[in-house]
Design an enzyme around this catalytic site. Structure first.
Site, PDB file in Angstrom:
ATOM      1  NE  ARG A 170       0.818  22.046 -26.734  1.00  0.00           N
ATOM      2  CZ  ARG A 170      -0.120  22.972 -26.778  1.00  0.00           C
ATOM      3  NH1 ARG A 170      -0.667  23.384 -25.660  1.00  0.00           N
ATOM      4  NH2 ARG A 170      -0.511  23.499 -27.910  1.00  0.00           N
ATOM      5  NE  ARG A 174      -5.146  10.014 -32.702  1.00  0.00           N
ATOM      6  CZ  ARG A 174      -4.966  11.189 -33.286  1.00  0.00           C
ATOM      7  NH1 ARG A 174      -4.471  11.256 -34.487  1.00  0.00           N
ATOM      8  NH2 ARG A 174      -5.288  12.303 -32.668  1.00  0.00           N
ATOM      9  NE  ARG A 247      13.330  29.665 -27.738  1.00  0.00           N
ATOM     10  CZ  ARG A 247      14.581  30.001 -27.990  1.00  0.00           C
ATOM     11  NH1 ARG A 247      15.204  30.897 -27.235  1.00  0.00           N
ATOM     12  NH2 ARG A 247      15.231  29.434 -28.985  1.00  0.00           N
ATOM     13  NE  ARG A 278       4.614  26.289 -35.308  1.00  0.00           N
ATOM     14  CZ  ARG A 278       3.897  25.977 -34.252  1.00  0.00           C
ATOM     15  NH1 ARG A 278       3.415  24.772 -34.109  1.00  0.00           N
ATOM     16  NH2 ARG A 278       3.640  26.874 -33.314  1.00  0.00           N
ATOM     17  CD  GLU A 298       5.510  29.563 -35.425  1.00  0.00           C
ATOM     18  OE1 GLU A 298       4.541  29.447 -36.196  1.00  0.00           O
ATOM     19  OE2 GLU A 298       5.575  28.985 -34.331  1.00  0.00           O
ATOM     20  CE1 TYR A 346       1.755  25.988 -25.653  1.00  0.00           C
ATOM     21  CE2 TYR A 346       3.387  24.591 -24.628  1.00  0.00           C
ATOM     22  CZ  TYR A 346       2.784  25.068 -25.752  1.00  0.00           C
ATOM     23  OH  TYR A 346       3.203  24.613 -26.971  1.00  0.00           O
ATOM     24  CG  ASP A 348      -4.111  25.031 -26.899  1.00  0.00           C
ATOM     25  OD1 ASP A 348      -3.232  25.740 -27.409  1.00  0.00           O
ATOM     26  OD2 ASP A 348      -4.070  23.798 -26.886  1.00  0.00           O
TER      27      ASP A 348
HETATM   28  P1  FAD Z   1      -3.073  37.452 -25.847  1.00  0.00           P
HETATM   29  O1  FAD Z   1      -3.708  37.037 -27.102  1.00  0.00           O
HETATM   30  O2  FAD Z   1      -1.573  37.454 -25.762  1.00  0.00           O
HETATM   31  O3  FAD Z   1      -3.609  38.926 -25.486  1.00  0.00           O
HETATM   32  C1  FAD Z   1      -3.033  39.734 -24.512  1.00  0.00           C
HETATM   33  C2  FAD Z   1      -3.032  41.142 -25.071  1.00  0.00           C
HETATM   34  O4  FAD Z   1      -2.610  42.018 -24.030  1.00  0.00           O
HETATM   35  C3  FAD Z   1      -2.053  41.341 -26.225  1.00  0.00           C
HETATM   36  O5  FAD Z   1      -2.751  41.810 -27.364  1.00  0.00           O
HETATM   37  C4  FAD Z   1      -1.069  42.378 -25.702  1.00  0.00           C
HETATM   38  O6  FAD Z   1      -0.649  43.301 -26.706  1.00  0.00           O
HETATM   39  C5  FAD Z   1      -1.890  43.064 -24.631  1.00  0.00           C
HETATM   40  N1  FAD Z   1      -1.067  43.709 -23.594  1.00  0.00           N
HETATM   41  C6  FAD Z   1      -0.084  43.144 -22.855  1.00  0.00           C
HETATM   42  N2  FAD Z   1       0.434  44.057 -22.016  1.00  0.00           N
HETATM   43  C7  FAD Z   1      -0.228  45.215 -22.232  1.00  0.00           C
HETATM   44  C8  FAD Z   1      -0.134  46.505 -21.684  1.00  0.00           C
HETATM   45  N3  FAD Z   1       0.765  46.817 -20.739  1.00  0.00           N
HETATM   46  N4  FAD Z   1      -0.973  47.468 -22.134  1.00  0.00           N
HETATM   47  C9  FAD Z   1      -1.889  47.194 -23.109  1.00  0.00           C
HETATM   48  N5  FAD Z   1      -2.018  45.984 -23.663  1.00  0.00           N
HETATM   49  C10 FAD Z   1      -1.193  45.000 -23.230  1.00  0.00           C
HETATM   50  N6  FAD Z   1      -4.233  28.066 -29.169  1.00  0.00           N
HETATM   51  C11 FAD Z   1      -5.048  27.148 -29.754  1.00  0.00           C
HETATM   52  O7  FAD Z   1      -6.118  26.836 -29.215  1.00  0.00           O
HETATM   53  N7  FAD Z   1      -4.709  26.569 -30.959  1.00  0.00           N
HETATM   54  C12 FAD Z   1      -3.551  26.861 -31.605  1.00  0.00           C
HETATM   55  O8  FAD Z   1      -3.294  26.322 -32.683  1.00  0.00           O
HETATM   56  C13 FAD Z   1      -2.670  27.818 -31.005  1.00  0.00           C
HETATM   57  N8  FAD Z   1      -1.518  28.143 -31.603  1.00  0.00           N
HETATM   58  C14 FAD Z   1      -0.690  29.065 -31.026  1.00  0.00           C
HETATM   59  C15 FAD Z   1       0.489  29.380 -31.679  1.00  0.00           C
HETATM   60  C16 FAD Z   1       1.358  30.316 -31.126  1.00  0.00           C
HETATM   61  C17 FAD Z   1       2.636  30.652 -31.839  1.00  0.00           C
HETATM   62  C18 FAD Z   1       1.029  30.940 -29.896  1.00  0.00           C
HETATM   63  C19 FAD Z   1       1.957  31.946 -29.278  1.00  0.00           C
HETATM   64  C20 FAD Z   1      -0.155  30.635 -29.244  1.00  0.00           C
HETATM   65  C21 FAD Z   1      -1.030  29.684 -29.788  1.00  0.00           C
HETATM   66  N9  FAD Z   1      -2.233  29.362 -29.187  1.00  0.00           N
HETATM   67  C22 FAD Z   1      -3.055  28.421 -29.758  1.00  0.00           C
HETATM   68  C23 FAD Z   1      -2.649  29.977 -27.908  1.00  0.00           C
HETATM   69  C24 FAD Z   1      -3.535  31.212 -28.084  1.00  0.00           C
HETATM   70  O9  FAD Z   1      -2.850  32.191 -28.814  1.00  0.00           O
HETATM   71  C25 FAD Z   1      -3.871  31.749 -26.685  1.00  0.00           C
HETATM   72  O10 FAD Z   1      -4.487  30.784 -25.889  1.00  0.00           O
HETATM   73  C26 FAD Z   1      -4.778  32.996 -26.687  1.00  0.00           C
HETATM   74  O11 FAD Z   1      -4.625  33.796 -27.802  1.00  0.00           O
HETATM   75  C27 FAD Z   1      -4.461  33.770 -25.437  1.00  0.00           C
HETATM   76  O12 FAD Z   1      -5.314  34.884 -25.293  1.00  0.00           O
HETATM   77  P2  FAD Z   1      -4.981  35.986 -24.191  1.00  0.00           P
HETATM   78  O13 FAD Z   1      -6.052  36.989 -24.270  1.00  0.00           O
HETATM   79  O14 FAD Z   1      -4.707  35.343 -22.884  1.00  0.00           O
HETATM   80  O15 FAD Z   1      -3.552  36.575 -24.625  1.00  0.00           O
HETATM   81  N1  UDP Z   2       7.120  18.974 -30.638  1.00  0.00           N
HETATM   82  C1  UDP Z   2       8.160  18.227 -31.165  1.00  0.00           C
HETATM   83  N2  UDP Z   2       8.181  17.995 -32.512  1.00  0.00           N
HETATM   84  C2  UDP Z   2       7.232  18.472 -33.358  1.00  0.00           C
HETATM   85  C3  UDP Z   2       6.166  19.217 -32.810  1.00  0.00           C
HETATM   86  C4  UDP Z   2       6.145  19.469 -31.453  1.00  0.00           C
HETATM   87  O1  UDP Z   2       9.036  17.792 -30.444  1.00  0.00           O
HETATM   88  O2  UDP Z   2       7.325  18.235 -34.578  1.00  0.00           O
HETATM   89  C5  UDP Z   2       7.125  19.247 -29.184  1.00  0.00           C
HETATM   90  C6  UDP Z   2       7.828  20.571 -28.854  1.00  0.00           C
HETATM   91  O3  UDP Z   2       8.505  20.425 -27.613  1.00  0.00           O
HETATM   92  C7  UDP Z   2       6.685  21.532 -28.737  1.00  0.00           C
HETATM   93  C8  UDP Z   2       5.601  20.648 -28.095  1.00  0.00           C
HETATM   94  O4  UDP Z   2       5.806  19.364 -28.698  1.00  0.00           O
HETATM   95  O5  UDP Z   2       7.008  22.645 -27.939  1.00  0.00           O
HETATM   96  C9  UDP Z   2       4.170  21.116 -28.336  1.00  0.00           C
HETATM   97  O6  UDP Z   2       3.978  21.242 -29.720  1.00  0.00           O
HETATM   98  P1  UDP Z   2       2.747  22.010 -30.347  1.00  0.00           P
HETATM   99  O7  UDP Z   2       2.889  21.946 -31.835  1.00  0.00           O
HETATM  100  O8  UDP Z   2       1.513  21.459 -29.741  1.00  0.00           O
HETATM  101  O9  UDP Z   2       2.989  23.464 -29.790  1.00  0.00           O
HETATM  102  P2  UDP Z   2       2.652  24.945 -30.277  1.00  0.00           P
HETATM  103  O10 UDP Z   2       3.990  25.537 -30.560  1.00  0.00           O
HETATM  104  O11 UDP Z   2       1.795  24.857 -31.508  1.00  0.00           O
HETATM  105  O12 UDP Z   2       1.989  25.567 -29.102  1.00  0.00           O
END
Ligand code: FAD
Ligand code: UDP
Length: 370
Positions: A170, A174, A247, A278, A298, A346, A348
């Site tokens: 991911r 560069r 996780r 972070r 976090e 995983y 986005d």
């Molecule tokens: P979710 O947003 O998880 O929605 C699923 C919903 O289902 C939840 O609200 C949950 O409560 C509900 N649910 C589950 N089981 C039940 C049940 N039995 N009954 C009722 N409700 C239920 N993407 C990016 O593009 N850029 C980023 O910078 C980025 N950062 C991220 C950072 C973190 C820490 C995480 C965890 C994810 C990140 N993502 C990012 C990914 C992004 O969050 C997801 O791609 C997106 O939100 C997923 O949407 P979803 O609808 O599949 O899941």
């Molecule tokens: N990663 C790392 N060092 C960093 C940032 C990310 O080794 O400073 C690795 C780590 O394994 C992480 C993966 O790159 O799980 C993807 O990172 P990203 O920040 O894209 O993931 P996010 O947690 O935002 O989904």
């Protein structure tokens, strides 16, 4: 009676519901959490949009997806440029000329490339089988040991040799002085936070929060002809083949009486001895000028059934278990499984939106022609 009961008000469920409504279908969207939006939910704290479930930066190469989200919010020109602190020293991410300069004091791309090529030759693998081998083959030993190994092992709670290689792919590498974390053409943060997008998507659609589908399965299923399930696929099937592993994270939010805590939205802490991965300073996502700030540490955590499942652990054992659940899902004609948890992927945000649009297209094309 609704046409669709949508379990999960995250992006997948919300996009599907929006598309269904456009085709004059009725939907009830439920979520077990007390709010809509899933993981993109933001809480407004005195004018600062706090990303309650981790920093979310929207990025995509797909113009259609960019246009789709821009229907609901105006995006600012935020570019994600995280910093990393390793052994007390500050580095730019992703791995670029600024990082190479801080590591080796090199000034030209040719000098940096020479060092990386030499290290890749010495420590890299032809067919990397795990995250460690993949990282050594992409960036060599110094970057791996300074910025990847400890962060990764802390983030995932596993040795880098036990993790799938794709995770590290991911991150861009560069040979320019460019700290943009993403290579995509379109990037930004919705002005006013992600809730604006979710509210736009769910406008005019019935919703119920604090409602766990699995606690009232029969009663809720009876409310609609079909179900869209975006929760964990193993939970839907009552863990028949065992639990898929995730996780989890613990977010520690702090409201501070100062204007600028760290000067950047995202600062990673690479060392294992620091328990969080972070610190996010939310105001910087929207160039906030408030005289206070909110930061979030976090902490990665071992997942248990009571905790939120944030990151699927897509190793071989979990993937083969997931495959069994997928086979079961194929025999549920009236249930559509989608999203990060139901597809155990995983994803986005842009990928989730694309996937929901595709599933909706397939569903409505099918229902119109049958
Ligand atoms: P979710 O947003 O998880 O929605 C699923 C919903 O289902 C939840 O609200 C949950 O409560 C509900 N649910 C589950 N089981 C039940 C049940 N039995 N009954 C009722 N409700 C239920 N993407 C990016 O593009 N850029 C980023 O910078 C980025 N950062 C991220 C950072 C973190 C820490 C995480 C965890 C994810 C990140 N993502 C990012 C990914 C992004 O969050 C997801 O791609 C997106 O939100 C997923 O949407 P979803 O609808 O599949 O899941
Ligand atoms: N990663 C790392 N060092 C960093 C940032 C990310 O080794 O400073 C690795 C780590 O394994 C992480 C993966 O790159 O799980 C993807 O990172 P990203 O920040 O894209 O993931 P996010 O947690 O935002 O989904």
């Amino acid at each position: 009676m609704y046409d669709y009961l949508i379990v999960g008000a995250g992006l997948f469920g919300s996009v599907f519901a929006h598309e269904a409504k456009k085709r004059h279908k009725t939907c009830l969207v439920i979520d077990k959490r007390p709010h809509l939006g899933g993981n993109v939910y933001c809480e407004n704290v005195d004018g600062i949009n706090v990303h309650k479930y981790g920093a979310h930066i929207f990025h995509t190469n797909d113009k259609a997806i960019w246009d789709y989200v821009n229907q609901f919010a105006t995006f600012n020109n935020y570019v994600n440029s995280p910093l990393a602190i390793s052994k007390g020293k500050l580095y730019n991410l992703p791995f670029n000329m600024n990082t190479f300069h801080a590591l080796w004091n090199v000034k030209t791309p040719a000098e940096a490339k020479q060092i990386i090529d030499d290290q890749v030759k010495k420590y890299g693998y032809k067919n990397p089988k795990n995250l460690e081998e993949q990282a050594l083959s992409l960036v060599g030993k110094d970057i791996y040991e300074t910025l990847i190994k400890e962060y990764t092992e802390k983030q995932w709670g596993r040795k880098a040799v036990e993790l799938p290689a794709f995770i590290i792919k991911r991150l861009p590498i560069r040979y320019t002085f460019d700290n943009n974390y993403f290579n995509d053409i379109y990037q930004g943060i919705p002005i006013g936070g992600y809730n604006k997008i979710v509210e736009g998507l769910l406008n005019g659609i019935d919703t119920l929060t604090n409602t766990n589908f699995l606690d009232h399965k029969e009663e809720l299923s009876a409310k609609a002809k079909k179900i869209v399930f975006t929760g964990p696929i193993d939970a839907y099937f009552n863990y028949k083949y065992g639990a898929l592993e995730y996780r989890s994270l613990r977010f520690e939010h702090e409201h501070l009486n100062e204007t600028n805590f760290q000067g950047n939205a995202v600062v990673n802490y690479s060392d294992l001895e620091v328990p969080f991965t972070r610190i996010i300073e939310h105001k910087h996502f929207e160039f906030g000028k408030q005289n206070h700030t909110v930061i979030t540490r976090e902490y990665p955590e071992q997942w248990t059934h009571e905790k939120e499942a944030y990151y699927p652990i897509n190793n071989k054992e979990n993937q083969s278990r997931y495959q069994k659940y997928r086979d079961l899902a194929a025999h549920e004609p009236d249930v559509i499984f989608g999203g990060r948890l139901a597809e155990y992927k995983y994803y986005d945000m842009h990928q989730i939106i694309a996937s929901a649009l595709k599933k909706a297209e397939k569903e409505f094309h099918h229902t119109m022609s049958s």
